[in-house]
Motif scaffolding. Structure first.
Motif, short mmCIF file in Angstrom:
data_model
loop_
_atom_site.label_atom_id
_atom_site.label_comp_id
_atom_site.label_asym_id
_atom_site.label_seq_id
_atom_site.Cartn_x
_atom_site.Cartn_y
_atom_site.Cartn_z
N ALA A 1 0.28 5.62 -6.50
CA ALA A 1 -0.48 4.72 -7.41
C ALA A 1 -1.41 5.81 -8.39
O ALA A 1 -2.25 6.47 -8.23
CB ALA A 1 -1.75 4.15 -6.73
N ASP B 1 -6.24 9.17 -13.57
CA ASP B 1 -5.08 9.93 -13.41
C ASP B 1 -3.34 9.31 -14.76
O ASP B 1 -2.84 10.33 -14.57
CB ASP B 1 -3.90 9.64 -12.83
CG ASP B 1 -4.69 10.09 -11.36
OD1 ASP B 1 -5.10 10.45 -10.66
OD2 ASP B 1 -4.04 8.49 -9.95
N MET C 1 -8.15 0.52 -8.38
CA MET C 1 -10.01 0.83 -8.13
C MET C 1 -9.77 1.45 -6.94
O MET C 1 -9.88 0.73 -6.81
CB MET C 1 -10.73 -0.62 -9.16
CG MET C 1 -11.72 -0.09 -8.75
SD MET C 1 -12.86 -1.45 -8.85
CE MET C 1 -13.22 -2.75 -10.28
N GLY C 2 -10.70 3.03 -6.75
CA GLY C 2 -10.91 3.25 -6.13
C GLY C 2 -12.35 2.60 -5.92
O GLY C 2 -13.20 3.79 -5.54
N THR D 1 0.86 -1.33 -0.12
CA THR D 1 0.07 -0.07 0.53
C THR D 1 0.74 1.28 0.33
O THR D 1 -0.01 2.09 0.22
CB THR D 1 -0.83 0.11 0.94
OG1 THR D 1 -0.15 0.00 1.97
CG2 THR D 1 -2.03 -0.66 1.45
N GLN D 2 2.41 0.98 -0.21
CA GLN D 2 3.11 2.16 0.20
C GLN D 2 2.39 3.35 -1.19
O GLN D 2 2.54 4.66 -0.28
CB GLN D 2 4.09 1.34 0.19
CG GLN D 2 4.80 1.69 1.73
CD GLN D 2 6.38 1.01 1.32
OE1 GLN D 2 6.36 -0.23 0.56
NE2 GLN D 2 6.47 0.79 2.66
N LYS E 1 0.62 4.00 -2.75
CA LYS E 1 -1.34 4.18 -2.51
C LYS E 1 -1.26 5.40 -1.08
O LYS E 1 -1.71 7.25 -1.80
CB LYS E 1 -3.41 3.45 -2.24
CG LYS E 1 -3.00 2.77 -3.09
CD LYS E 1 -3.53 1.63 -2.42
CE LYS E 1 -4.36 0.73 -3.79
NZ LYS E 1 -5.07 -0.07 -3.38
N ALA E 2 -0.08 5.05 -0.30
CA ALA E 2 -0.22 6.32 0.58
C ALA E 2 0.88 7.78 0.13
O ALA E 2 0.66 8.68 0.53
CB ALA E 2 0.84 5.54 1.68
N SER E 3 1.61 7.98 -0.90
CA SER E 3 2.56 8.35 -1.01
C SER E 3 1.76 8.90 -2.17
O SER E 3 2.40 10.30 -2.76
CB SER E 3 3.67 7.66 -1.48
OG SER E 3 3.78 7.09 -2.89
N GLY E 4 1.04 8.74 -2.80
CA GLY E 4 -0.06 9.59 -3.93
C GLY E 4 1.11 9.14 -5.70
O GLY E 4 0.69 9.64 -6.49
N TYR F 1 -4.62 6.10 -10.89
CA TYR F 1 -5.44 5.29 -11.71
C TYR F 1 -6.59 5.96 -13.01
O TYR F 1 -5.45 6.20 -13.45
CB TYR F 1 -7.43 5.71 -10.56
CG TYR F 1 -6.79 5.54 -8.72
CD1 TYR F 1 -7.49 4.64 -8.56
CD2 TYR F 1 -5.83 6.26 -7.91
CE1 TYR F 1 -7.24 4.24 -6.94
CE2 TYR F 1 -5.87 5.67 -7.07
CZ TYR F 1 -6.26 4.79 -6.43
OH TYR F 1 -6.00 4.16 -5.24
#
Lengths: 750, 269, 157
Positions: free
Chosen positions: A23, A28, A237-238, A15-16, A18-21, A25
């Motif tokens: 990832a 984007d 996928m969000g 998940t890193q 995603k946590a760093s912005g 989608y």
């Protein structure tokens, strides 16, 4: 079995990004020369577009092309069709001049920027001959002067029945349960990017979908393209909750790209997501049930009325999906389920987390709670007389429901919640009233035996000992990739961080049923597990060859094959990979197919406490406990959030979540998150969760499903608590503050 | 699109004096930007108000508290002077939207947007705030002047105020009813009570009858029924026949109870 | 219009259409796609960034208003390729699911922790009520913020 990764809380390696912005989608993504697509939607509920004036729109700088029903394929399709061979009603086209609801697609603008597309779309004027509209199923059933559809406007799926309900001499009770339209509020709005290369005839699509093969099949059908030339990638996928399981945006973006030869991005804003993707069905269910002298449930009869919205899409199957679950929880001698799926001039209803499971459970559990109350019995004890025993075979579909520990989940749930203690509290009066309620459910873990199911997987080991899994997985954001990494890591004794599980890609994946019906972990997870075991066999084969030793002394630990007779000896996986290559053995590579032969229904019991403010009618969920028969929690903390999210949306549907339509036009009145409320952080209690892990199921390490199952009993449990607090008998949701106060006033006036 | 960013009141006045077609005044943007995803502006010019230090001040001047129009809800909620003299306003600001909205939304914008549910309005009316404007037609609010209550003393008593709001839910919500009250505590009783009802009509209004219920009382619990009944009557008079009436008439009891509780806490602590 | 502001610690002066929204500037001009558009109306919180240390919706700020301000996005928390303490707390507490709300959620939490290093559970839940997560009941997110607060206090001791 001692497990190293499975059953542990650890998602760090996954998940890193995603946590760093970092990832990316679908929204984007940005491709060179990419165009932006803006849909032109019907402003009327029913009519014929006589003229569409685009002259002013075409003068907007940056506008490249305007599409409508005249310059795009008019192939009829069904957005819910995953495989091209499925027999489902085809009613929808990319764009239409026969508009059937406020929000139906008439055309689209393609422009260099989203601003230009937006501006141009606002300049398009429509001349529409309005038809009479039918905004409720009752209006359609009364007969349509101008049909919404020439065929299949009303579909009555086969009656599902066993035994003779009418002949049952028991005492009959009945109740009508209703729920409103809701929207999924997946945080990521729908988005698809399509890139068609006219020269090669190849199409590439990036989308947050639950089935890349479904998207491919829709595009192939509509554009008459060969499937091998269409490559669909599943992007991160969000959230979906079912809203991204139908093929809605992909064919549209593809149409834009085919028409312009340029990449096209179609992104919907929140109002568009609500108006023209899919909403949860409004459904009315009339339950009649019979009880014998011991007050055991002996039979039920259900009449289900489903508002399909403007197109049937998946609704007929939804009816069947509700009906087929009728004998999964309660033991009964007879049952019959009539259902009807009716088109109306309203937004399209369709897939929502649980697919009929929560709808059926809501009707049945409301009914059972009402019956317990009218007989003056404790809801837990009352249910115990009627539940199916473990290892029951359902009378609909004839398959074994697995360990089905319904009594156990109830008992443990009651304890976890403090049911008896809370029940013993004296009734309060004053401003705040508290009540408790509960509900149980059984859900599914896959298609078996309803539909052929399988998982075909390829796993390869790279020369450094890391592993790549080729599997048609679609993670909704609920951690299935993580689960698969752990499963492979566990089998191979390999750090899950060294296992790559890229998501759905039609070019490489073997054909698959997609991420539906809670099958991911149970079916694909088991397939991945078995395939990893095949690969492990190869590692052991080569180790045996290298060491010229017996097989029985070999085992895998920490990325190496080791031997029991010599603790110091180790063949690292990378050494074996090089050995295989250097000795002409080929790659370390396993392809394997698993066919499930069971479908254990995970049992759940939910307990809720609700506090009602009798001054304002506001309701608060003050306590919630759930015991879920998961078989094995691969990643427990992530499984807990599945329950948490289910409580959030299930309680939301009881208290506030409702898409309200204009009674004259069917247009959505609250098409924004300012007006469509979901429950926020400060409104939710700390949900207590316990998992039952008997490990008996055929899923990987004994796992059953959880994602959809988590939602199934939430609504009836919360509604029962609300009814207990007020002494009311609400059976339709949401119960808004207005309804609470109206009820209290009526009571006071009595 | 012309974008003007005045750095002082003088520059703002000059910008307002220029006739540049349709102009939008932008401060916290929490009302003008929602939904503007790729949407064109229906305007020729934006004047940004967020770079004018004068508009972001909260200061006592001549027995009045000046609150600049571009003070954010968060800033007002946390301001010591506002908390001391106009607690109801601080409470109202603390309940606007979410943290993010409070960090951007301004009191000037809240008033200028003229929503019937604007959370600061009932308080500004309650405290007799005067609006300061500039521009030929007074088109730009620069701030609000709130007359300071008398300092607490045995003679004049202790000024108190409170705010309560009811929305569709308890947080991040648009008000369906607002209630703001002020009073002076004298000899352990409420005197000079005023009550303003908001979001229950086109604009907030004083509710004399409800104030009378509390006048001279100790905000006793028993007053809830008559207090709420007086408020219900006022609501009925202001939104007769509206579909929301039945609910609001009855639910006003919630904020009424909160006001009573807050006032009684002031009395006893 | 040239607009000078500090973006993730670096002074920038891009030529921008001042009437565009900050979220569009971040995503389209700077390719910082961490801030997500979930509603475009300041309700979902997915686009939250810090402006002068305060959480704001980047969909509700005009580019022209950025002059002289400091903007910090989720990408700006990463230093030398390493996640910061708060990001790590989200990761380690299983608070990241679909991840779409995560950048905004982290920035709201960051704003809270900059003001209050020892928030109660209620304060955390209140501070995060402007951010919607649909994948959970916020339990893991609340745990992550508590954990980060604890670690921050340890660091500052």
């Amino acid at each position: 079995m001692d497990l190293k990764y499975v059953g542990k809380d650890d998602s760090v390696f996954n998940t890193q990004d995603k946590a760093s912005g970092g990832a990316l989608y679908a929204c984007d993504l940005h491709l060179p020369r990419m165009l932006h697509m803006k849909l032109i939607l019907s402003p009327v509920p029913h009519g014929r577009v006589m003229e569409m004036d685009v002259s002013r729109a075409q003068t907007v700088p940056g506008v490249v092309k305007i599409l409508d029903w005249r310059n795009t394929p008019q192939v009829k399709y069904n957005r819910g069709r995953v495989r091209a061979s499925e027999d489902v009603p085809d009613q929808e086209t990319l764009f239409t001049d026969h508009v059937r609801f406020v929000g139906d697609r008439i055309g689209a603008v393609l422009a260099e920027t989203k601003e230009a597309a937006e501006l141009a779309a606002s300049f398009i004027t429509l001349e529409i001959e309005e038809y009479p509209s039918y905004l409720t199923p009752q209006q359609t059933l009364a007969g349509t002067q101008v049909p919404i559809h020439e065929t299949d406007e009303i579909i009555r799926p086969d009656v599902i029945a066993f035994g003779d309900y009418e002949a049952d001499p028991g005492e009959e009770l009945s109740q009508l349960t209703g729920s409103s339209r809701t929207t999924h509020v997946a945080m990521e709005n729908h988005c698809a990017v399509a890139d068609y290369h006219a020269g090669s005839g190849e199409m590439e699509v990036w989308t947050g979908t639950q089935s890349v093969f479904g998207a491919r099949s829709a595009i192939a059908t509509i554009f008459g393209m060969d499937m091998h030339k269409i490559r669909v990638h599943k992007t991160p996928m969000g959230g979906s909750f079912g809203c991204k399981q139908e093929m809605i945006l992909e064919p549209l973006a593809a149409a834009g790209s085919v028409a312009t030869g340029r990449p096209v991005k179609l992104w919907l804003n929140r109002a568009e997501v609500m108006a023209c993707t899919v909403l949860r069905h409004p459904v009315g269910t009339f339950v009649r049930g019979k009880f014998n002298a011991d007050r055991k449930l002996t039979g039920v009869h259900l009449d289900i009325l489903l508002d399909a919205g403007a197109y049937q899409t998946v609704s007929p199957d939804y009816c069947l999906s509700m009906a087929k679950k009728i004998n999964w929880t309660y033991d009964m001698d007879s049952a019959s389920v009539n259902s009807v799926s009716v088109c109306t001039n309203t937004p399209v209803s369709g897939s929502y987390r649980g697919w009929g499971g929560p709808e059926l459970c809501f009707a049945m559990e409301n009914f059972v709670n009402m019956a317990a109350k009218s007989y003056g019995e404790d809801p837990v004890a009352f249910r115990k007389k009627s539940i199916l025993p473990p290892w029951s075979v359902t009378k609909v579909g004839d398959f074994n429901l697995g360990s089905l520990p319904l009594a156990e989940v109830m008992d443990r749930g009651a304890k976890l919640f403090g049911w008896e203690e809370k029940k013993a509290r004296p009734k309060q009066d004053g401003r705040y009233l508290r009540g408790i309620g509960m509900a149980i459910s059984t859900h599914t873990s896959g298609y078996f035996p309803r539909r052929p199911d399988w998982g075909t997987i390829v796993i390869k080991m790279e020369e450094d000992g890391s592993v790549s899994v080729n599997c048609n997985i679609h993670d909704h954001g609920c951690g299935s990739v993580l689960a698969f990494q752990k499963i492979v890591g566990e089998v191979l004794s390999l750090d899950p961080a060294r296992v790559a599980v890229p998501e759905g890609d039609t070019l490489y994946n073997a054909i698959d049923n997609g991420c539906y019906t809670s099958r991911s972990v149970f079916v694909l997870g088991r397939s991945v597990m078995e395939t990893a075991e095949v690969l492990k066999g190869q590692l052991l084969d080569y180790a045996q060859e290298i060491w010229s030793c017996g097989r029985d002394i070999l085992y895998c630990e920490d990325e190496a094959v080791r031997r029991t007779d010599d603790p110091s000896a180790a063949l690292r996986y990378t050494d074996i990979a090089y050995y295989a290559a250097d000795h002409g053995k080929g790659a370390l590579f396993a392809a394997h197919t698993y066919w499930p032969e069971s479908n254990p229904g995970p049992a759940s019991a939910d307990f809720a406490e609700v506090e009602v403010d009798t001054y304002t009618g506001h309701c608060r969920l003050t306590d919630f406990a759930c015991v879920h028969d998961i078989g094995k929690a691969i990643n427990p903390e992530v499984c807990r959030s599945q329950i948490g999210s289910a409580v959030q949306s299930g309680a939301g549907m009881v208290f506030c979540e409702e898409v309200r339509l204009d009674p004259k036009t069917g247009a959505i009145l609250n098409d924004s998150l300012e007006r469509y409320h979901v429950m926020r952080a400060a409104e939710l209690p700390d949900v207590k969760v316990e998992f039952l892990e008997d490990g008996t199921a055929d899923g990987p390490f004994g796992a059953k499903s959880i994602g959809e199952a988590a939602l199934v009993p939430v609504m009836p449990a919360v509604l029962a608590a609300l009814n207990d607090a007020l002494g009311s008998s609400f059976s339709s949701v949401p119960v808004t503050p207005e309804k609470v106060l109206a009820f209290l006033e009526k009571e006071a006036g009595r | 699109m012309i974008f003007v960013r005045p750095a002082s009141i003088i520059e703002l006045a000059a910008a307002l004096a220029e006739k540049e077609g349709k102009t939008i005044l932008a401060a916290g943007c929490t009302d003008i930007l929602p939904g503007k995803i790729g949407r064109p502006w229906d305007a020729d010019r934006i004047i940004d108000l967020t770079h004018i230090p004068e508009l972001q001040q909260i200061a006592v001047e001549n027995n009045e508290l000046f609150i600049g129009s571009c003070c954010t809800h968060a800033q007002i909620a946390e301001n010591g002077l506002v908390q001391k003299y106009f607690k109801a306003l601080a409470e109202a600001c603390a309940q606007v939207g979410s943290v993010q909205i409070r960090n951007r939304g301004t009191i000037g914008g809240n008033v200028a947007n003229a929503s019937p549910a604007a959370d600061t309005m009932p308080c500004l009316i309650l405290f007799g705030a005067e609006r300061e404007v500039i521009g030929e037609n007074g088109e730009c609010i620069t701030g609000f002047c709130l007359p300071l209550p008398e300092d607490p003393s045995a003679d004049s008593g202790t000024p108190v105020s409170a705010f309560a709001k009811l929305g569709d839910r308890d947080i991040v919500t648009v008000a369906r009813i607002q209630l703001a009250a002020k009073s002076v505590i004298k000899d352990g009783r409420l005197s000079a009570v005023s009550v303003v009802l908001g979001a229950a009509g086109q604009t907030p209004y004083f509710c004399e009858e409800a104030a009378q219920v509390l006048e001279g009382s100790r905000a006793e619990e028993e007053l809830l029924e008559p207090f709420a009944a007086a408020l219900a009557e006022a609501i009925e008079a202001h939104i007769p026949g509206r579909t929301t009436l039945a609910y609001k008439r009855s639910a006003v009891k919630g904020p009424a109870a909160e006001i009573l509780k807050k006032l009684s806490l002031e009395l006893y602590y | 219009m040239i607009i000078k502001f500090v973006l993730n610690g670096e002074l920038v002066s891009p030529d921008l259409d001042p009437s565009r929204r900050l979220i569009d500037i971040l995503r389209e001009n700077f390719f910082l796609t961490g801030a997500k558009e979930g509603c475009g109306e300041g309700e979902c919180g997915s686009c939250t960034v810090l402006m002068d240390g305060l959480p704001v919706h980047s969909c509700l700020v005009l580019a022209g208003q950025l002059e002289g301000h400091e903007v910090l996005t989720v990408e700006g928390l990463v230093q030398n390729g390493e996640l910061d303490l708060l990001q790590n707390a989200f990761v380690e507490n299983n608070a990241v699911h679909c991840g779409f709300c995560t950048p905004g959620m982290i920035m709201s939490a960051k704003g809270l922790l900059m003001k209050n290093q020892d928030p109660s559970e209620a304060e955390i839940r209140e501070a995060l009520s402007g951010n919607i997560c649909r994948c959970s009941d916020y339990r893991q997110i609340v745990m992550a913020v508590k954990d980060a607060a604890k670690r921050l206090r340890e660091v500052s001791l």
